[in-house]
Scaffold this motif. Structure first.
Motif, short mmCIF file in Angstrom:
data_model
loop_
_atom_site.label_atom_id
_atom_site.label_comp_id
_atom_site.label_asym_id
_atom_site.label_seq_id
_atom_site.Cartn_x
_atom_site.Cartn_y
_atom_site.Cartn_z
N UNK A 3 0.85 -1.19 0.00
CA UNK A 3 0.00 0.00 0.00
C UNK A 3 0.88 1.23 0.00
N UNK A 50 -0.85 5.48 10.53
CA UNK A 50 0.42 4.89 10.94
C UNK A 50 0.83 5.41 12.30
N UNK A 147 -1.16 0.46 16.22
CA UNK A 147 -0.65 -0.90 16.04
C UNK A 147 -1.58 -1.96 16.63
N UNK A 150 -2.72 -4.95 14.65
CA UNK A 150 -1.66 -5.94 14.37
C UNK A 150 -1.50 -6.91 15.52
N UNK A 202 4.10 -3.97 10.14
CA UNK A 202 3.56 -4.20 8.81
C UNK A 202 4.43 -5.11 7.95
N UNK A 203 5.29 -5.91 8.58
CA UNK A 203 6.15 -6.78 7.79
C UNK A 203 5.45 -8.12 7.55
N UNK B 241 8.90 5.87 7.18
CA UNK B 241 7.83 4.90 7.36
C UNK B 241 7.94 3.70 6.44
N UNK B 244 9.63 0.55 7.87
CA UNK B 244 8.89 -0.44 8.67
C UNK B 244 7.70 -1.02 7.92
N UNK B 245 7.27 -0.33 6.87
CA UNK B 245 6.06 -0.81 6.20
C UNK B 245 6.40 -1.54 4.90
N UNK B 246 6.72 -2.79 5.00
CA UNK B 246 6.95 -3.55 3.77
C UNK B 246 5.89 -4.64 3.73
N UNK B 247 4.68 -4.20 3.62
CA UNK B 247 3.57 -5.16 3.70
C UNK B 247 3.41 -5.91 2.39
#
Lengths: 220, 247
Positions: A3, A50, A147, A150, A202-203, B241, B244-247
């Motif tokens: 995204x 975020x 968060x 999550x 978000x990994x 950002x 950390x955001x590797x969705x």
């Protein structure tokens, strides 16, 4: 799936009816109002935040801390920009012959639910729910409220994993306060796992890595 | 400044400025976000020899209570220069100049922050100048803007600020210290940028004299410079950002 990150003021859509959370409309166009991830679906556009403070909505389960006990209820800190209020009438534990401070005192933690929010964003809480109760043991962990989804995971998958792997009680407040209770060494592992979730929110493949982390910590 | 002194101070040599820049060239800008752990949003910014750090706290309960507004948030902006930020030690604490800068900068942010979403609360912005080299108010606004985004506060757009100056009869972008001290005029701007377009001007000040045409020319120059800074602001936030955001 990746995204896009959007910033305040970014154009998201030209159809005002598509506007969802985290957007605002001006001149018939939809713009982002916060920093977040752009989520476009068939029904509309929204921005997944975020960062930012918790903003309450009715029905949310929260963990709060009593800040003040007054003659008609308790002022509760819910880690938001507003103080919430729990009226006497909304706490079934209160009986007319009991002292207010004996029921809940300053510094006590409570699991509570948002009853209503008035237009000026005054928050009223309730304890009239099965899960609601004061907590006098266990540990409370605070994380970034953005968060929270999550930590819960898709349909509660993450929280189920934590519970079954460690055999402890966990209650996630929507405001980012998490109550943990059980064997203290296992609670410590859960605490570490929650911070790990917050950091790597978000990994990909997070659940697997958390299971691995818990296994490793358990062996120590 | 007397006119004789201006004549003596040669600020433009062979069509270039003293630090080798072109007339419409910015100094090197470096932006880093999320540098302070306890703040809700923060930013460290370097603009040439300017160094500043911005912290945003809030929305949180506004104190003292009588300052609370039941229909919207109140914004507080504090611009402050560290005693060691200039050649001669500056007395710490607010003075006439920094109080004024705080006020005008706050008013620029009041245009974009969606205050009505956070009734009765306060948003506190603190910007500290660690090293000053002219154009600090502009650089501070840029830093505060990034810190506000980092704090997750709802805004209609982003504020980007840049100054122009007139030195030796030429209009230049983003003056540095000598140009500011010995130039004929300087003019800081703050623009509200939404979706990559300049929507309005949130701050405009002037020191010295400029003609209509000079202002017009300066405005165009400032707009171009601001878009460049806006790009860097965006980049800095996304860089942080996307880590950390590797969705």
């Amino acid at each position: 799936m990746s995204r896009k990150i959007v910033l305040p003021g970014d154009l998201l859509a030209t159809n005002p009816r598509a506007a969802g959370y985290g957007t605002y409309i001006e001149d018939g166009k939809v713009y982002s109002k916060i920093l977040g991830l752009f989520d476009k679906s068939d029904t509309g556009v929204r921005v997944i935040p975020l960062k930012g403070k918790y903003s309450p909505s009715p029905g949310d389960m929260l963990v709060g801390i009593v800040r003040e006990a007054t003659s008609n209820g308790w002022a509760i800190d819910i880690h938001s920009h507003y103080q919430a209020f729990l009226p006497l009438s909304e706490n079934p534990e209160f009986k007319p012959n009991r002292k207010i401070n004996d029921v809940l005192d300053i510094g006590d933690a409570v699991i509570t639910k948002v009853l209503s929010i008035d237009p000026r964003l005054k928050v009223t809480l309730t304890m009239r729910d099965k899960v609601c109760r004061p907590v006098r043991f266990g540990r409370i962990v605070a994380i970034n409220p953005a968060r929270v989804p999550r930590v819960i995971g898709k349909k509660g998958s993450m929280i189920k994993t934590l519970k079954s792997e460690l055999g402890i009680q966990i209650l996630v407040g929507q405001n980012g306060l998490i109550w943990l209770s059980g064997d203290s060494s296992r609670v410590s592992i859960a605490e570490g796992a929650i911070y790990k979730i917050e950091e790597e929110a978000h990994t990909e493949g997070l659940t697997d890595r958390i299971i691995e982390y818990i296994k490793k910590e358990k062996e120590k | 400044m007397s006119d004789e002194m201006n004549d003596e101070m040669q600020l433009i040599v062979d069509g270039k400025r003293l630090d080798g820049r072109k007339f419409d060239e910015l100094r090197e800008v470096k932006i880093e976000t999320g540098v302070l752990k306890r703040a809700d949003g923060s930013c460290y910014l370097e603009m040439g020899n300017n160094k500043m750090i911005a912290a945003v706290y809030g929305p949180r309960e506004a104190f003292p209570r009588h300052m609370q507004d039941p229909s919207r948030a109140i914004i507080r902006y504090r611009y402050s220069m560290a005693p060691f930020s200039v050649d001669e030690r500056k007395r710490p604490g607010p003075d006439r100049r920094s109080v004024e800068i705080s006020k005008v900068s706050r008013e620029a942010f009041e245009l974009v922050v969606m205050k009505e979403l956070y009734p009765r609360s306060g948003i506190d912005i603190f910007v500290e100048v660690l090293q000053a080299d002219a154009g600090t108010r502009a650089a501070c606004i840029n830093a505060a803007s990034v810190a506000l985004v980092d704090a997750g506060i709802a805004m209609k757009g982003i504020v980007t600020s840049v100054a122009i100056a007139k030195v030796n009869g030429e209009i230049v972008l983003d003056p540095f210290k000598e140009e500011d001290n010995y130039g004929e005029a300087d003019m800081p701007f703050a623009f509200v940028i939404r979706d990559g377009e300049i929507k309005s001007i949130g701050l405009l000040q002037m020191d010295g004299k400029l003609s209509y045409d000079e202002i017009r020319k300066g405005l165009e120059m400032a707009k171009k410079g601001a878009m460049e800074i806006y790009r860097l602001q965006r980049e800095a936030i996304i860089r942080k950002y996307s880590l950390e955001e590797v969705e």
